[in-house]
Design a protein around this motif. Structure first.
Motif, short mmCIF file in Angstrom:
data_model
loop_
_atom_site.label_atom_id
_atom_site.label_comp_id
_atom_site.label_asym_id
_atom_site.label_seq_id
_atom_site.Cartn_x
_atom_site.Cartn_y
_atom_site.Cartn_z
N ILE A 217 0.86 -1.20 0.00
CA ILE A 217 0.00 0.00 0.00
C ILE A 217 0.89 1.24 0.00
N LYS A 218 1.79 1.30 0.99
CA LYS A 218 2.55 2.54 1.19
C LYS A 218 3.47 2.87 0.02
N GLU A 219 3.87 1.85 -0.74
CA GLU A 219 4.78 2.09 -1.86
C GLU A 219 4.07 2.18 -3.21
N MET A 220 2.73 2.09 -3.20
CA MET A 220 1.99 2.12 -4.48
C MET A 220 2.15 3.50 -5.15
N PRO A 221 2.73 3.50 -6.36
CA PRO A 221 2.96 4.79 -7.02
C PRO A 221 1.65 5.52 -7.32
N ASN A 222 1.72 6.84 -7.40
CA ASN A 222 0.56 7.72 -7.66
C ASN A 222 -0.45 7.72 -6.52
N TYR A 223 -0.87 6.55 -6.09
CA TYR A 223 -1.93 6.49 -5.10
C TYR A 223 -1.45 6.82 -3.68
N PHE A 224 -0.30 6.21 -3.27
CA PHE A 224 0.09 6.34 -1.86
C PHE A 224 1.55 6.74 -1.65
N ALA A 225 2.44 6.42 -2.61
CA ALA A 225 3.88 6.53 -2.37
C ALA A 225 4.29 7.93 -1.90
N ASP A 226 3.67 8.97 -2.43
CA ASP A 226 4.07 10.34 -2.08
C ASP A 226 3.37 10.88 -0.85
N TYR A 227 2.46 10.10 -0.30
CA TYR A 227 1.62 10.61 0.79
C TYR A 227 2.06 10.06 2.13
N ASN A 228 1.67 10.79 3.17
CA ASN A 228 1.74 10.26 4.51
C ASN A 228 0.54 9.31 4.65
N THR A 229 0.85 8.00 4.69
CA THR A 229 -0.22 6.98 4.67
C THR A 229 -0.20 6.17 5.95
N VAL A 230 -1.35 5.99 6.55
CA VAL A 230 -1.49 5.19 7.76
C VAL A 230 -2.36 3.98 7.43
N VAL A 231 -1.92 2.79 7.85
CA VAL A 231 -2.69 1.56 7.55
C VAL A 231 -3.09 0.88 8.86
N HIS A 232 -4.37 0.58 8.99
CA HIS A 232 -4.88 -0.17 10.15
C HIS A 232 -5.47 -1.49 9.66
N PHE A 233 -5.12 -2.56 10.35
CA PHE A 233 -5.75 -3.84 10.04
C PHE A 233 -6.85 -4.10 11.06
N ILE A 234 -8.03 -4.41 10.56
CA ILE A 234 -9.16 -4.65 11.46
C ILE A 234 -9.90 -5.89 10.99
N ASP A 235 -10.80 -6.40 11.88
CA ASP A 235 -11.55 -7.58 11.46
C ASP A 235 -12.84 -7.17 10.75
N GLU A 236 -13.46 -8.13 10.14
CA GLU A 236 -14.62 -7.86 9.28
C GLU A 236 -15.76 -7.20 10.05
N GLU A 237 -15.94 -7.64 11.28
CA GLU A 237 -17.04 -7.10 12.07
C GLU A 237 -16.86 -5.60 12.30
N GLU A 238 -15.63 -5.22 12.70
CA GLU A 238 -15.36 -3.80 12.93
C GLU A 238 -15.51 -3.01 11.63
N PHE A 239 -15.08 -3.63 10.53
CA PHE A 239 -15.19 -2.97 9.23
C PHE A 239 -16.64 -2.64 8.92
#
Lengths: 327, 327
Positions: A217-239
């Motif tokens: 995710i964090k290295e995906m060009p155009n979409y995320f690479a240039d941005y300050n990106t935060v990733v959270h992993f959650i379970d389906e119920e919380e989603f």
């Protein structure tokens, strides 16, 4: 009563239906769908759901047709097509393709003397209005548009395409320090990535490698690479519980100078904070559908945008009442 | 080039002159004054300063006359009078008397087929626009207008009339907690006094009783008694140095509900923060003077307000360029 037709019954179609119910001067005439009509359950009792192939029969029973399809493939075809039969309005939002869409709708609408109003919503739409007003008033200045906090569909899709990701939502979030720098009149130079954080909520497939997904995710060009990106992993119920909403929002600023030596700075800020993006967008569409009807009854035709519409035309009140209550 | 005339050369007249100089499509034709013209020094070289008694001779050399007088006694007389000779625009801001002023200007302007645009500025003006747009889009909701931080002329005058006061400025300041309550969607019931603090900076005459002056301010009915009022006593030097500015600003909010069960709330916030109230007001006037000229050239006549003007009419750019750049 202005007779309204809706084409397409997804989130925008349903939002339009709700907004029409709030409008004292409008009635929902019919909902048009590509699905089998009997499979589409709408909210308003006794309003027919009709297959789009039969739409031409409604030519004389609908004053304004509100097109609730998507900008990628539906509206480029539907808006010109239906502008030959009806007054139409859409929320076409592919900014770069607006001139082409305008030309197509203008030609089609003029063939039969209808109005085709395009790109009505909040951006394009209310944000465009604010950019235009503020630029006209402060010709020497800088514009800033911030989006969010809200879900970006394109970025969410990009995350979902990564192997091992079961579901994902990506929120675009304005950077508070950037907002404050603009508000304080510092006129900072800000790129899109300086203005926005990207926050992802991800549900993994069983056995997926979280560290690898996060890296992708964090290295995906155009979409995320240039941005300050935060990733959270959650379970389906919380989603499902916390990330099914359709809240959105954003800010338009203009910071401009006046004075003999440009010594005075002025900031105009327009902000919206929405619990439901589709319901707000369709509230804008319905107000402008009123203007479409008024412009048509004056004998106008062709393609129009929010920039062509006098504000009073959006209202149910008389001009006199508007002056007394709102001026 | 649109030929602009200015009537009255105070803060608004000077602000108009500066804004016209920023407009690539406008030229200042003349400044009209009630004073002896040779005593009025303007900024623009080679532009004539003319006594108002000779204004009729300029009938064919001015496209739009911008009236820079006061709302109390100047504009109620000047706007209808000059609307018989010219296209005119004013910043009439006595909200309660707008219907009467509108009727007078409408009759006068129609006699000779001119446009008379009234109440152009920020409130009335841009704030009115925002109230109208937001009400049209969110018909079920609550409006909030906050003024400030900025000087209230009426309240400053009231303090200056107290015995022992040599000079005074009163700032109206929005209450931060009230702003936050509105922004958060709580839809609070707020009176004008719940929304604003009053802060006074006072220079005393020699030997005046500070405690008595403070008591008289804080207990003054209508003006201060109901408000949270803060009084500071300062010396003349500090007064001149820190309280001669003309900054102002304010906020317009609408908080509105949509949804089958009105479960979704939306907040629209419009905020301005101005270093110079008169220069910003006249920037609005000059943009709308452009619209006056366009509406007149289309054959329109009578009294108009900001609610009647399509946003595109304020701009120097073509409609096509506006769509490409701003939509």
């Amino acid at each position: 009563m202005i007779q309204i037709g809706i084409v397409g019954y997804g989130n925008l179609g349903k939002g339009t239906e709700i907004a029409v119910a709030q409008a004292p001067d409008m009635e929902l005439a019919a909902v048009f769908t590509r699905r089998e009509p009997e499979t589409v359950k709408i909210l308003t009792p006794d309003v027919p759901v009709v297959h789009v192939r039969d739409i031409e029969r409604w030519k004389d029973r609908v004053d304004v047709l509100i097109l609730c399809g998507g900008s990628a493939t539906d509206l480029p075809v539907q808006t010109p097509r239906y502008a030959r039969l009806f007054n139409v309005i859409d929320s076409f939002d592919t900014h770069a393709k607006i001139p082409e869409h305008f030309a197509n709708v203008d030609a089609a609408a003029k063939e039969t003397g209808h109005i085709g109003m395009i790109s009505v919503g909040w951006d394009p739409g209310l944000f465009s209005l604010n950019r235009v007003y503020a630029n006209a008033i402060l010709p020497d200045g800088t514009d800033y548009t911030f989006w969010g906090k809200g879900v970006s569909q394109g970025h969410s899709d990009a995350v979902r395409r990564i192997a091992g990701v079961k579901n994902a939502k990506q929120y675009t979030i304005p950077v508070e320090a950037a907002l404050e720098a603009v508000r304080s009149g510092q006129n900072p130079a800000l790129s899109t990535k300086d203005k926005h954080l990207r926050e992802c909520f991800v549900v993994l497939e069983d056995g997926a490698d979280a560290a690898l997904v996060e890296k992708q995710i964090k290295e995906m060009p155009n979409y995320f690479a240039d941005y300050n990106t935060v990733v959270h992993f959650i379970d389906e119920e919380e989603f499902m519980q916390n990330h099914s909403g359709m809240a959105h929002g954003g800010f338009v600023f203009r910071s401009g100078r006046t004075g003999v030596n440009k010594e005075n700075n002025h900031i105009i800020e327009y902000r919206i904070k929405l619990d439901s993006n589709p319901e707000f967008t369709t509230s804008v569409l319905v107000a402008y559908a009123r203007a479409v009807q008024r412009m048509y009854s004056e004998g106008q035709s062709g393609c129009k945008t929010v920039l062509d519409v006098p504000p009073a035309y959006l209202c149910t009140q008389s001009d006199e009442e508007l002056r007394t209550r709102f001026l």
